[in-house]
Motif scaffolding. Structure first.
Motif, PDB file in Angstrom:
ATOM      1  N   GLY A  28       0.814  -1.203   0.000  1.00  0.00           N
ATOM      2  CA  GLY A  28       0.000   0.000   0.000  1.00  0.00           C
ATOM      3  C   GLY A  28       0.852   1.259   0.000  1.00  0.00           C
ATOM      4  N   PRO A  29       0.244   2.437  -0.169  1.00  0.00           N
ATOM      5  CA  PRO A  29       0.984   3.699  -0.227  1.00  0.00           C
ATOM      6  C   PRO A  29       1.820   4.009   1.016  1.00  0.00           C
ATOM      7  N   ASN A  30       1.410   3.498   2.168  1.00  0.00           N
ATOM      8  CA  ASN A  30       2.180   3.721   3.401  1.00  0.00           C
ATOM      9  C   ASN A  30       3.187   2.615   3.662  1.00  0.00           C
ATOM     10  N   GLY A  31       3.359   1.710   2.688  1.00  0.00           N
ATOM     11  CA  GLY A  31       4.297   0.610   2.854  1.00  0.00           C
ATOM     12  C   GLY A  31       3.712  -0.599   3.550  1.00  0.00           C
ATOM     13  N   ASP A  32       2.406  -0.558   3.856  1.00  0.00           N
ATOM     14  CA  ASP A  32       1.752  -1.685   4.511  1.00  0.00           C
ATOM     15  C   ASP A  32       1.434  -2.775   3.498  1.00  0.00           C
ATOM     16  N   PRO A  33       1.548  -4.041   3.889  1.00  0.00           N
ATOM     17  CA  PRO A  33       1.207  -5.130   2.972  1.00  0.00           C
ATOM     18  C   PRO A  33      -0.305  -5.163   2.712  1.00  0.00           C
ATOM     19  N   THR A  34      -0.687  -5.820   1.644  1.00  0.00           N
ATOM     20  CA  THR A  34      -2.101  -5.995   1.336  1.00  0.00           C
ATOM     21  C   THR A  34      -2.434  -7.478   1.292  1.00  0.00           C
ATOM     22  N   GLU A  35      -3.725  -7.771   1.430  1.00  0.00           N
ATOM     23  CA  GLU A  35      -4.220  -9.136   1.369  1.00  0.00           C
ATOM     24  C   GLU A  35      -5.367  -9.197   0.372  1.00  0.00           C
ATOM     25  N   ARG A  36      -5.593 -10.380  -0.160  1.00  0.00           N
ATOM     26  CA  ARG A  36      -6.662 -10.593  -1.138  1.00  0.00           C
ATOM     27  C   ARG A  36      -8.012 -10.673  -0.441  1.00  0.00           C
ATOM     28  N   LEU A  37      -9.021 -10.034  -1.015  1.00  0.00           N
ATOM     29  CA  LEU A  37     -10.403 -10.069  -0.548  1.00  0.00           C
ATOM     30  C   LEU A  37     -11.281 -10.162  -1.783  1.00  0.00           C
ATOM     31  N   SER A  38     -12.353 -10.945  -1.706  1.00  0.00           N
ATOM     32  CA  SER A  38     -13.279 -11.088  -2.832  1.00  0.00           C
ATOM     33  C   SER A  38     -14.698 -10.768  -2.381  1.00  0.00           C
ATOM     34  N   ILE A  39     -15.451 -10.166  -3.281  1.00  0.00           N
ATOM     35  CA  ILE A  39     -16.869  -9.907  -3.044  1.00  0.00           C
ATOM     36  C   ILE A  39     -17.642 -10.629  -4.139  1.00  0.00           C
ATOM     37  N   PHE A  40     -18.619 -11.452  -3.714  1.00  0.00           N
ATOM     38  CA  PHE A  40     -19.468 -12.189  -4.647  1.00  0.00           C
ATOM     39  C   PHE A  40     -20.802 -11.461  -4.762  1.00  0.00           C
ATOM     40  N   THR A  41     -21.116 -10.989  -5.969  1.00  0.00           N
ATOM     41  CA  THR A  41     -22.367 -10.279  -6.222  1.00  0.00           C
ATOM     42  C   THR A  41     -23.109 -10.977  -7.356  1.00  0.00           C
ATOM     43  N   SER A  43     -23.284 -10.014 -10.218  1.00  0.00           N
ATOM     44  CA  SER A  43     -22.489  -9.871 -11.447  1.00  0.00           C
ATOM     45  C   SER A  43     -21.224 -10.728 -11.429  1.00  0.00           C
ATOM     46  N   GLY A  44     -20.970 -11.457 -10.355  1.00  0.00           N
ATOM     47  CA  GLY A  44     -19.810 -12.343 -10.312  1.00  0.00           C
ATOM     48  C   GLY A  44     -18.903 -12.088  -9.130  1.00  0.00           C
ATOM     49  N   GLU A  45     -17.671 -12.575  -9.235  1.00  0.00           N
ATOM     50  CA  GLU A  45     -16.664 -12.452  -8.186  1.00  0.00           C
ATOM     51  C   GLU A  45     -15.749 -11.280  -8.512  1.00  0.00           C
ATOM     52  N   HIS A  46     -15.506 -10.444  -7.510  1.00  0.00           N
ATOM     53  CA  HIS A  46     -14.689  -9.244  -7.694  1.00  0.00           C
ATOM     54  C   HIS A  46     -13.576  -9.246  -6.661  1.00  0.00           C
ATOM     55  N   HIS A  47     -12.328  -9.094  -7.143  1.00  0.00           N
ATOM     56  CA  HIS A  47     -11.144  -9.206  -6.283  1.00  0.00           C
ATOM     57  C   HIS A  47     -10.568  -7.831  -5.947  1.00  0.00           C
ATOM     58  N   PHE A  48     -10.098  -7.720  -4.717  1.00  0.00           N
ATOM     59  CA  PHE A  48      -9.473  -6.492  -4.242  1.00  0.00           C
ATOM     60  C   PHE A  48      -8.232  -6.833  -3.429  1.00  0.00           C
ATOM     61  N   TRP A  49      -7.284  -5.901  -3.401  1.00  0.00           N
ATOM     62  CA  TRP A  49      -6.142  -5.966  -2.495  1.00  0.00           C
ATOM     63  C   TRP A  49      -6.417  -4.960  -1.396  1.00  0.00           C
ATOM     64  N   VAL A  50      -6.470  -5.434  -0.155  1.00  0.00           N
ATOM     65  CA  VAL A  50      -6.841  -4.567   0.956  1.00  0.00           C
ATOM     66  C   VAL A  50      -5.734  -4.468   2.002  1.00  0.00           C
ATOM     67  N   GLU A  51      -5.548  -3.264   2.497  1.00  0.00           N
ATOM     68  CA  GLU A  51      -4.708  -3.055   3.670  1.00  0.00           C
ATOM     69  C   GLU A  51      -5.561  -3.419   4.877  1.00  0.00           C
ATOM     70  N   ILE A  52      -4.936  -3.909   5.916  1.00  0.00           N
ATOM     71  CA  ILE A  52      -5.657  -4.352   7.107  1.00  0.00           C
ATOM     72  C   ILE A  52      -5.463  -3.341   8.240  1.00  0.00           C
ATOM     73  N   ALA A  53      -6.580  -2.867   8.781  1.00  0.00           N
ATOM     74  CA  ALA A  53      -6.561  -1.974   9.946  1.00  0.00           C
ATOM     75  C   ALA A  53      -7.106  -2.788  11.118  1.00  0.00           C
ATOM     76  N   ASP A  54      -6.200  -3.439  11.857  1.00  0.00           N
ATOM     77  CA  ASP A  54      -6.617  -4.349  12.930  1.00  0.00           C
ATOM     78  C   ASP A  54      -6.082  -3.953  14.303  1.00  0.00           C
ATOM     79  N   THR A  55      -5.491  -2.780  14.392  1.00  0.00           N
ATOM     80  CA  THR A  55      -5.063  -2.230  15.676  1.00  0.00           C
ATOM     81  C   THR A  55      -5.704  -0.857  15.822  1.00  0.00           C
ATOM     82  N   GLU A  56      -5.798  -0.380  17.052  1.00  0.00           N
ATOM     83  CA  GLU A  56      -6.451   0.923  17.261  1.00  0.00           C
ATOM     84  C   GLU A  56      -5.759   2.054  16.498  1.00  0.00           C
ATOM     85  N   PRO A  57      -4.435   2.158  16.506  1.00  0.00           N
ATOM     86  CA  PRO A  57      -3.803   3.232  15.728  1.00  0.00           C
ATOM     87  C   PRO A  57      -4.114   3.142  14.228  1.00  0.00           C
TER      88      PRO A  57
END
Length: 159
Positions: A28-41, A43-57
């Motif tokens: 990601g832009p801040n140097g954070d790694p990304t993980e694969r996420l998919s949304i099934f609608t 219209s089909g399956e849609h893939h995204f690369w997401v940064e994870i915000a799993d801590t309070e900061p």
């Protein structure tokens, strides 16, 4: 002969290291790694690369002060070990409009707040219990046909 063997081994180690990095996804832009996420609608399956915000900061910072997201990028907010509850987000210090997708523990979309207003401090409620929140570029949820009840697949959600 020893020099050639060392070069071969070094090349192999570097190749394995690069393959391991590629499997994690782009950075990601801040140097954070990304993980694969998919949304099934519908219209089909849609893939995204997401940064994870799993801590309070990370959750507090979110996408503040960031340029607009690319079509295949997003941020997934997680609350590990906490039960689903009513969530509420705002757009403080966020310069570009976002779609905010609230998700239950099984990965089902609870609600979608489309085109959230940049810099707004107005609360945007989930209108139901959620323990995951996905932020995408504004309009992206509509482009893929995402609706409440659609399925989000990521290791954080339990099917």
């Amino acid at each position: 002969m020893i020099g050639a063997t060392r070069r071969f081994l070094l090349t192999g180690v570097l190749a394995l290291g690069l393959m391991g990095c590629a499997a994690k996804g782009p950075v990601g832009p801040n140097g954070d790694p990304t993980e694969r996420l998919s949304i099934f609608t519908a219209s089909g399956e849609h893939h995204f690369w997401v940064e994870i915000a799993d801590t309070e900061p990370k959750r507090q910072r979110g996408l503040m002060f960031r340029p607009p997201l690319e079509d295949d990028r997003g941020m997934l907010f997680e609350w590990p070990g906490e039960p689903a509850r009513e969530q509420s987000f705002w757009m403080r210090n966020t310069p570009s409009s976002l779609d905010i997708i609230y998700i239950d523990p099984q990965g089902k979309i609870v609600s979608i707040a489309a085109h959230a207003t940049p810099f707004s401090e107005a609360p945007i409620p989930s209108n139901g219990p959620a323990n995951g929140v996905l932020e995408l570029r504004a309009g992206r949820a509509d482009e893929i046909g995402a609706k409440p009840g659609d399925k989000v697949v990521h290791s954080y959600f339990k099917p």
